[in-house]
Enzyme design. Structure first.
Site, PDB file in Angstrom:
ATOM      1  CB  ALA A 181       9.452   2.597   1.945  1.00 12.35           C
TER       2      ALA A 181
ATOM      3  CB  SER B 240      -0.558   0.335   1.310  1.00 19.60           C
ATOM      4  OG  SER B 240       0.243  -0.258   2.071  1.00 19.60           O
TER       5      SER B 240
ATOM      6  CE  LYS C 151       5.698  -6.632   5.418  1.00 19.18           C
ATOM      7  NZ  LYS C 151       6.569  -7.150   5.642  1.00 19.18           N
TER       8      LYS C 151
ATOM      9  N   GLY D 271      12.533  13.294   0.410  1.00 19.55           N
ATOM     10  CA  GLY D 271      12.984  14.919  -0.377  1.00 19.55           C
ATOM     11  C   GLY D 271      11.793  14.535  -1.119  1.00 19.55           C
ATOM     12  N   GLY D 272      11.567  13.646  -2.875  1.00 22.48           N
ATOM     13  CA  GLY D 272      10.022  14.447  -3.162  1.00 22.48           C
ATOM     14  C   GLY D 272      10.188  13.294  -4.175  1.00 22.48           C
TER      15      GLY D 272
ATOM     16  CG  ASP E 298       3.393   7.576   5.548  1.00 21.15           C
ATOM     17  OD1 ASP E 298       3.044   7.956   4.840  1.00 21.15           O
ATOM     18  OD2 ASP E 298       3.954   7.641   7.281  1.00 21.15           O
TER      19      ASP E 298
ATOM     20  CG  HIS F  47      17.451   4.765   1.364  1.00 21.25           C
ATOM     21  ND1 HIS F  47      16.503   5.416   1.963  1.00 21.25           N
ATOM     22  CD2 HIS F  47      17.495   5.717   0.207  1.00 21.25           C
ATOM     23  CE1 HIS F  47      15.925   6.342   1.466  1.00 21.25           C
ATOM     24  NE2 HIS F  47      16.221   6.924  -0.105  1.00 21.25           N
TER      25      HIS F  47
ATOM     26  CG  HIS G 294      19.868   8.021   2.312  1.00 19.56           C
ATOM     27  ND1 HIS G 294      20.953   9.349   2.981  1.00 19.56           N
ATOM     28  CD2 HIS G 294      19.224   8.417   1.294  1.00 19.56           C
ATOM     29  CE1 HIS G 294      20.187  10.475   2.690  1.00 19.56           C
ATOM     30  NE2 HIS G 294      18.950   9.733   1.532  1.00 19.56           N
TER      31      HIS G 294
ATOM     32  CB  SER H  78      12.085   5.124  -6.114  1.00 19.08           C
ATOM     33  OG  SER H  78      12.682   6.494  -4.939  1.00 19.08           O
TER      34      SER H  78
ATOM     35  CG  ASP I 267       7.849  -9.331   3.009  1.00 20.33           C
ATOM     36  OD1 ASP I 267       8.300  -9.406   3.633  1.00 20.33           O
ATOM     37  OD2 ASP I 267       6.172  -8.440   3.592  1.00 20.33           O
TER      38      ASP I 267
ATOM     39  CD  GLU J 210      16.264  14.723  -3.276  1.00 24.54           C
ATOM     40  OE1 GLU J 210      15.672  14.330  -2.073  1.00 24.54           O
ATOM     41  OE2 GLU J 210      16.433  14.087  -4.096  1.00 24.54           O
TER      42      GLU J 210
ATOM     43  NE  ARG K 229      16.116   5.340  -4.837  1.00 25.88           N
ATOM     44  CZ  ARG K 229      15.706   6.526  -4.911  1.00 25.88           C
ATOM     45  NH1 ARG K 229      15.236   7.165  -4.914  1.00 25.88           N
ATOM     46  NH2 ARG K 229      16.510   5.983  -2.812  1.00 25.88           N
TER      47      ARG K 229
ATOM     48  NE  ARG L 257      20.464   9.102  -2.112  1.00 23.36           N
ATOM     49  CZ  ARG L 257      19.742   8.824  -1.448  1.00 23.36           C
ATOM     50  NH1 ARG L 257      18.378   8.183  -2.444  1.00 23.36           N
ATOM     51  NH2 ARG L 257      18.377  10.085  -1.845  1.00 23.36           N
TER      52      ARG L 257
HETATM   53  C1  SIN Z   1      16.218  11.549   0.403  1.00 22.54           C
HETATM   54  O1  SIN Z   1      15.499  12.732   1.141  1.00 22.54           O
HETATM   55  O2  SIN Z   1      17.403  11.900   0.503  1.00 22.54           O
HETATM   56  C2  SIN Z   1      15.872  10.356  -0.150  1.00 22.54           C
HETATM   57  C3  SIN Z   1      15.383  10.721  -1.555  1.00 22.54           C
HETATM   58  C4  SIN Z   1      15.893   9.236  -2.191  1.00 22.54           C
HETATM   59  O3  SIN Z   1      15.868   8.264  -2.125  1.00 22.54           O
HETATM   60  O4  SIN Z   1      15.251   9.316  -3.240  1.00 22.54           O
END
Ligand code: SIN
Length: 532
Positions: free
Chosen positions: A41, A12, A34, A47-48, A43, A345, A238, A385, A217, A113, A380, A284
């Protein structure tokens, strides 16, 4: 008990909820999750969501940034498709009620970012995922065709090959066995289309900023059912999670560096200029490895992220969640540098899917973090994402609706779960012990810097634990802890086996034995499929 619907969605977050809203007009939807519906994740995403919405930006630049971050392992056609699908996905989110932060000119405020050459990330202050989840959950709850089952955890997929011989035809998914955690009853959910949107697997590692639900899962179930799994060696760490004994790796968004924060050693010197031309906004993998190196070189427990030069009110307004949370741990980020460490992360690999989100098991779609679409390659790009989850939810919904039109009654027959001679366990301690051992081994041997010796050692341990879990699984009544343990063990095994196959260093996979990138032999996905 059996519950039958046209669509069964497991998970969800942004992907599962968006898919549900897209298909609900066309048939009945069972959406199982569950824990509570917002324990996802999505929620927690701060970042955005990256998308080209400004005149100064271009699809070509976003594509290039994604390819560079992914160490050129991403599938260029998929990258183009997702990035060009961004503006429509953003429109859908806004139509479902998501409020992104606007600037003084009443335009969407765009942040930056690591790895992005432009400001292109839409956000809702530093709680973007929470805002998306809020709006989508409200829309899902209001839809009469969607039945939401909280506290329901999937055990395994039901495929036709388990029921009848399919004479060389591709296998077909017809639902899933699901444990109702409150009643301990196993329910057979039958469906024409099954969708895995179960998110990531950060809980495979000792330190992670993922929520407790991130136990891989979907990947584990799809693997057991015979689907191809790709690129599991690429677990993203991260760079900056809060280093505090009580903080459970609370994320300090990369947007903090996007707004000018600087990584410093304990003596106050900035170190990222020594590692990359983009300094603190390097991709990253590079920042996480630099921090790991600094900590090992100086014997320090953490490094420091410094935003104290920024105006106090700007910090409090732009990062209210991070400001308040850190203050709760006694750190005033307007005055003190934030102690940070890397933590698991994001899983860039997952169930291999086609351009419509379908796995190689017919009628089994996989979207969001549990899938491997080809977008992320070996690493990534930040904030890609949520974008991928939204775009693929729409594509998978479109294909599923077409599929549904080709199907005629009756619904496929699903069997009732048989617990055989299982009894109640009196040794729950085994579950707790194995859970901890897997996470510790993965952290110590399969982390940011790897070697063949460490990976082999970890594989050996995981396989021994898996044998123990298997015995336990067949002898005792199933519990949600046992389901999750079995899944993290499977995912751990898949990560290690994939890492051992990749005899080069690329993106998130760095091994001391093969420190170079080898395009001749390894510019391709790592694929694993269960043999029956
Ligand atoms: C973050 O806010 O650093 C995470 C953003 C992300 O992992 O895409």
């Amino acid at each position: 008990m059996k519950i039958i619907s046209e669509f069964l969605i497991i998970g969800s977050g942004i992907a599962g909820l968006s898919y549900a809203l897209k298909v609900a007009e066309k048939g009945s939807v069972s959406l199982i999750t569950k824990r509570k519906v917002s324990d996802t994740a999505t929620d927690l995403a701060q970042g955005g969501i990256a998308s080209v919405t400004s005149e100064e930006d271009s699809f070509a630049e976003h594509i290039e940034d994604t390819m560079v971050a992914g160490a050129y392992l991403s599938d260029p056609k998929v990258v183009k498709m997702i990035i060009e699908g961004g503006p429509d996905a953003i429109k859908d989110l806004i139509n479902w009620g998501v409020n992104f932060t606007r600037n003084e000119e009443d335009e969407y405020d765009l942040t930056r970012e690591g790895g992005h050459s432009r400001r292109r990330i839409l956000h809702a202050k530093d709680m973007t995922g929470h805002e998306i989840e809020r709006a989508l959950v409200e829309a899902v709850r209001a839809h009469p065709n969607i039945s939401l089952y909280e506290q329901h955890i999937a055990i395994d997929l039901i495929t036709e090959s388990k029921i009848k011989y399919r004479r060389g035809k591709p296998d077909r998914c017809i639902g899933a066995y699901v444990l109702d955690i409150n009643s301990d009853e196993v329910i057979s959910f039958g469906a024409r289309i099954t969708v895995l949107a179960t998110g990531g697997a950060g809980k495979v590692y000792l330190y992670t900023c993922n929520p407790d639900v991130a136990t891989g899962d979907g990947v584990a179930m799809a693997y057991r059912a015979g689907a191809s799994i790709a690129n599991m060696e690429f677990m993203q760490f991260h760079p900056t999670t809060l280093f505090h004994p009580l903080a459970k790796s609370f994320l300090i968004s990369e947007a903090v560096r996007g707004e000018g924060a600087i990584l410093r050693r304990a003596d106050g010197t900035a170190f990222m200029p020594e590692y990359h031309k983009l300094k603190d906004l390097a991709p990253r993998d590079i920042v996480a490895r630099a921090i790991d190196n600094e900590m090992k070189k100086h014997g320090d427990n953490c490094v420091f992220l410094d935003i104290t030069h920024e105006d106090d009110d700007v910090i409090k307004d732009r990062f209210p969640n991070i400001y308040e949370t850190c203050l709760g741990y006694g750190i005033d980020i307007t005055k003190d540098p934030i102690p940070v460490v890397p933590a698991a992360h994001y899983l860039c690999g997952g169930v291999k899917v086609d351009r419509w989100g379908e796995s190689d098991i017919h009628n089994l779609f996989v979207i969001g973090e549990s899938s491997c679409t080809g977008l992320h390659g070996a690493n990534r790009l930040a904030s890609n994402s949520l974008l991928e989850g939204a775009v693929y939810a729409a594509r998978a919904a479109e294909r599923s609706i077409e599929r549904l039109k080709e199907m005629s009654p009756p619904f496929p027959e699903v069997k009732i779960w048989d617990s055989g001679s299982a009894t109640n366990s009196d040794e729950e301690v085994i579950v707790v012990h194995n859970w901890h051992e897997i996470r510790l081994s993965m952290w110590n041997y399969v982390g940011i810097v790897r070697s063949t010796k460490r990976l082999t050692r970890a594989l050996h341990r995981i396989q021994m634990i898996q044998e123990e879990i298997d015995d336990y699984y067949w002898d005792f009544f199933i519990t949600s802890d046992l389901i999750e343990l079995r899944n993290i063990a499977t995912v751990a095994e898949l990560i290690i086996r994939s890492a051992l196959k990749r005899k080069e260093s690329r993106g998130l996979h760095y091994t001391l034995d093969y420190p170079q990138t080898d395009d001749v032999h390894y510019k391709k996905d790592t694929l694993i499929r269960k043999r029956f």
